[in-house]
Design a protein around this motif. Structure first.
Motif, mmCIF file in Angstrom:
data_model
loop_
_atom_site.group_PDB
_atom_site.id
_atom_site.type_symbol
_atom_site.label_atom_id
_atom_site.label_comp_id
_atom_site.label_asym_id
_atom_site.label_seq_id
_atom_site.Cartn_x
_atom_site.Cartn_y
_atom_site.Cartn_z
ATOM 1 N N ASP A 31 0.981 -1.320 -0.135
ATOM 2 C CA ASP A 31 0.610 -0.471 0.274
ATOM 3 C C ASP A 31 0.620 1.306 -0.419
ATOM 4 O O ASP A 31 0.029 2.184 0.088
ATOM 5 C CB ASP A 31 -1.237 0.031 1.027
ATOM 6 N N SER A 33 3.083 4.147 -1.025
ATOM 7 C CA SER A 33 3.796 4.827 -2.552
ATOM 8 C C SER A 33 5.623 4.351 -3.160
ATOM 9 O O SER A 33 5.998 4.067 -2.456
ATOM 10 C CB SER A 33 3.695 6.278 -3.118
ATOM 11 N N ASP A 34 5.413 4.603 -4.749
ATOM 12 C CA ASP A 34 6.989 4.219 -4.404
ATOM 13 C C ASP A 34 7.882 5.552 -4.276
ATOM 14 O O ASP A 34 8.732 4.675 -3.540
ATOM 15 C CB ASP A 34 7.289 3.792 -6.429
ATOM 16 N N ARG A 35 7.521 6.020 -4.260
ATOM 17 C CA ARG A 35 8.289 7.426 -3.650
ATOM 18 C C ARG A 35 8.214 7.084 -1.766
ATOM 19 O O ARG A 35 9.540 7.407 -1.491
ATOM 20 C CB ARG A 35 7.595 8.788 -3.524
ATOM 21 N N GLN A 36 7.223 6.459 -1.311
ATOM 22 C CA GLN A 36 7.959 6.330 0.072
ATOM 23 C C GLN A 36 8.723 4.779 0.600
ATOM 24 O O GLN A 36 9.705 5.235 1.269
ATOM 25 C CB GLN A 36 6.154 6.043 0.899
ATOM 26 N N THR A 112 8.154 13.409 -1.911
ATOM 27 C CA THR A 112 7.434 12.561 -0.712
ATOM 28 C C THR A 112 6.772 13.286 0.255
ATOM 29 O O THR A 112 5.928 13.508 0.281
ATOM 30 C CB THR A 112 8.345 11.015 -0.077
ATOM 31 N N ASN A 116 2.248 14.164 0.384
ATOM 32 C CA ASN A 116 2.190 12.828 0.887
ATOM 33 C C ASN A 116 0.627 13.220 1.558
ATOM 34 O O ASN A 116 -0.054 13.911 1.590
ATOM 35 C CB ASN A 116 2.187 12.478 2.001
ATOM 36 N N GLU A 120 -2.009 8.357 2.271
ATOM 37 C CA GLU A 120 -0.565 7.996 1.254
ATOM 38 C C GLU A 120 -0.231 7.618 2.753
ATOM 39 O O GLU A 120 0.848 7.284 3.463
ATOM 40 C CB GLU A 120 -0.193 8.702 0.586
#
Length: 153
Positions: A31, A33-36, A112, A116, A120
Motif C-alpha cells: 500500500d 507509494s513508490d516514493r515512500q 514524498t 503525501n 498515503e
C-alpha cells in the motif's frame, strides 16, 4: 536475536543496523507509494552506541536512531512509536544535502514529503506501526525523564 514481548509474540531484534525495507517487511509494503518506498529504502534502524557515562545515565538502554544507508550517519534519535512516521519523514533534509545520495533519489524523497495525501500518510503510519511491532520497539524513559524508542530485548 529473538525476544518475547508482553503479548507473548516473538520479535526479531536487529544488531548493528537493519533496513526499513527488507524481505521480512516486503508483504506489508503493497500500500506504500513508490516514493515512500524510496525514502524507506534509504534508511536503517540502529542502536546508538553509548559511552560508560551515557550508559549509566540511560540505565544501560540504547536508543534507536535512523541512519542513512548512503553515508551511514545517524540522522535522528527516535523518541516514541507514535512519532515514528513523523521522524522518518523529517529525514528528507539530510538526503537533500547528503553527498552520497543520488540526486534522483533526493528529489523523490523531497517530493514524498511534500506530496503525501491523507491516504498515503495513513498507509505510512500503518507500516511504521508494523515495523515497531516486528522489531519489538517500545517507548522507555531514562533516568533524566527523557523518552526514547528502544528494542525490547
Amino acid at each position: 536475536t529473538m525476544s518475547k514481548n508482553e503479548q507473548n509474540s516473538t520479535n526479531a531484534t536487529p544488531f548493528g543496523g537493519v533496513p526499513l525495507l527488507c524481505s521480512v517487511t516486503l508483504a506489508k509494503t503493497k500500500d506504500l507509494s513508490d516514493r515512500q518506498k524510496i525514502l524507506l529504502s534509504q534508511l536503517e534502524f540502529m542502536q546508538e552506541e553509548l559511552d560508560a557515562g551515557q550508559a549509566n545515565n540511560n540505565n544501560g538502554l540504547h536508543p534507536i536512531s535512523l541512519r542513512c544507508m548512503n553515508c551511514h550517519r545517524r540522522i535522528v534519535t527516535l523518541r516514541s512509536r507514535s512519532s515514528l512516521t513523523k521522524d522518518i519523514l523529517s529525514t528528507h533534509a539530510h538526503f537533500e544535502s547528503c553527498a552520497f545520495t543520488p540526486e534522483k533519489v533526493a528529489n523523490a524523497i523531497r517530493d514524498t514529503v511534500q506530496d503525501n495525501s491523507k491516504s498515503e500518510m495513513d498507509h505510512m503510519e500503518r507500516y511504521c506501526q508494523f515495523l515497531s511491532q516486528v522489531y519489538g520497539m517500545c517507548d522507555e524513559k531514562i533516568s533524566n525523564g527523557e523518552q526514547y524508542l528502544i528494542f525490547d530485548n
